[in-house]
Scaffold this active site. Sequence first.
Site, mmCIF file in Angstrom:
data_model
loop_
_atom_site.group_PDB
_atom_site.id
_atom_site.type_symbol
_atom_site.label_atom_id
_atom_site.label_comp_id
_atom_site.label_asym_id
_atom_site.label_seq_id
_atom_site.Cartn_x
_atom_site.Cartn_y
_atom_site.Cartn_z
ATOM 1 N N GLY A 278 16.889 -49.020 -49.137
ATOM 2 C CA GLY A 278 15.491 -48.926 -49.533
ATOM 3 C C GLY A 278 15.328 -49.123 -51.025
ATOM 4 N N SER A 279 14.338 -48.487 -51.582
ATOM 5 C CA SER A 279 13.976 -48.701 -52.975
ATOM 6 C C SER A 279 14.869 -47.908 -53.917
ATOM 7 C CB SER A 279 12.523 -48.288 -53.211
ATOM 8 O OG SER A 279 12.391 -46.877 -53.073
ATOM 9 N N GLY B 103 16.375 -44.118 -53.497
ATOM 10 C CA GLY B 103 17.764 -43.761 -53.730
ATOM 11 C C GLY B 103 17.909 -42.606 -54.698
ATOM 12 N N GLU C 213 22.007 -48.792 -50.680
ATOM 13 C CA GLU C 213 21.674 -50.192 -50.968
ATOM 14 C C GLU C 213 20.217 -50.222 -51.375
ATOM 15 O OE1 GLU C 213 20.328 -54.286 -49.258
ATOM 16 O OE2 GLU C 213 21.771 -53.319 -47.911
#
Length: 462
Positions: free
Chosen positions: A208-209, A213, A230
């Site tokens: 995600g963003s 994270g 990721e």
Amino acid sequence: MSKTLKCISPIDGSVFAERPVASPAEAAASVARARAAQKAWAGRPLEERIALVQAGVRQLNSMSDEVVPELAHMMGRPVRYGGEFGGVNERADYMAKIAARALAPMVVEESETFERRIEREPQGVVLVIAPWNYPYLTAINTIVPALIAGNAVVLKHATQTLLVGERIVRAFAESGFPDDLFINLFLDHEGTEALIAAGSFNFINFTGSVGGGRAIERAAAGTFTGLGLELGGKDPGYVMEDANLDWAVDVLMDGALYNAGQCCCGIERIYVTDTLYDAFVEKAAAWARKLKLGNPLVQETTLGPMANARFASEVRAQTAEAIAAGATPLVDPTLFPEDDGGTYLMPQVLVNVTHDMRVMRDESFGPVVGIMRVRDDEEAIALMNDCEFGLTASLWTSDPVRAARIGARIETGTVMMNRADYLDPALCWTGCKNTGRGGALSEIGYHNLTRPKSYHLRKRSA
């Protein structure tokens, strides 16, 4: 009153699906049941675990007639592309094939005196937080190896693709999977962070963003929970003078605009050597103009809406800012009357761009790409590295030695030559800088989903 998650369809803005958020007590109880089920699962022979996981994937494939239009309704991908089953099967099959090798003990000594070895133990309970852009593919990257390795899995999907986790778990259950071992939870951000902060999981994989994270890292602080993150990307392509021009245009533009540009490793910026620049730009703009923007449920549509009007608004803002600062758009808006100012967004190719513009610096995650002229490899390398992200880089040349030499100097997770927007399950899927940490797939993916356990057995006292 319980909270409700609602999936708003980008097709028409209607509520396509809604589910109640699990209460803290319900969520904690579900995770506890998964933890209890994990012990027996880890004790089953590897061959049995592989067979049951493969059966679950086959059952998911049998649901394709439902899955494909469901994805179109939830996140806008055109039905003509048939969902994500090709990649799901490729990755699941490969991870099943290498499981025995990846999980095999590392034998240091086997003698009359000593037995010394390192074995791979499952982490325990793995939380998979999957995104909406490739909700099946990104989830399968972790689900399959985690289960094969002997873990229990808790799946939480983005609200935009609300039904995906429910469907995957149902497919595995219908194929004979053990109860409670693989579960789907409907959680909001607060509920997810609370479970993480309580140390409910042994490993977490999030796609995600960057902001997401960071929130997960904060929630996990002090719990010593393993993390695989990721996050963002701004992947470059570099076209050299000896590249196959038509091939480069076709692959790079598909990498930039497929799925309305909503790809983790999509191409967001292209650098072209001076001698090919004009021809590349002309062909790239022509490629974009041929796309058909429209309702993703219509077979002729090649470019569907973006998943959310908010995402489209960010792409429009980046594009408008770049044009105001001197960039030249090459796609005429009159060719795409379906662009409604909401989720339906036309493709755009920009030239006369610079790295002072957000469209060449920030993640766009939409159907826009900037193209810059470069003098030589040195300038291209400097520009490719002038970015906070590092997921993939796509190099176009007929010289693999040159590609490897350039690739060694690029700050990225994967270097590709004459290919783009592709994930090879035999290679570690990883990134650097603000793209995140950890690695999925390949043998390394198995190592991240297990922990090493050492055995030092002395057989004789003298």
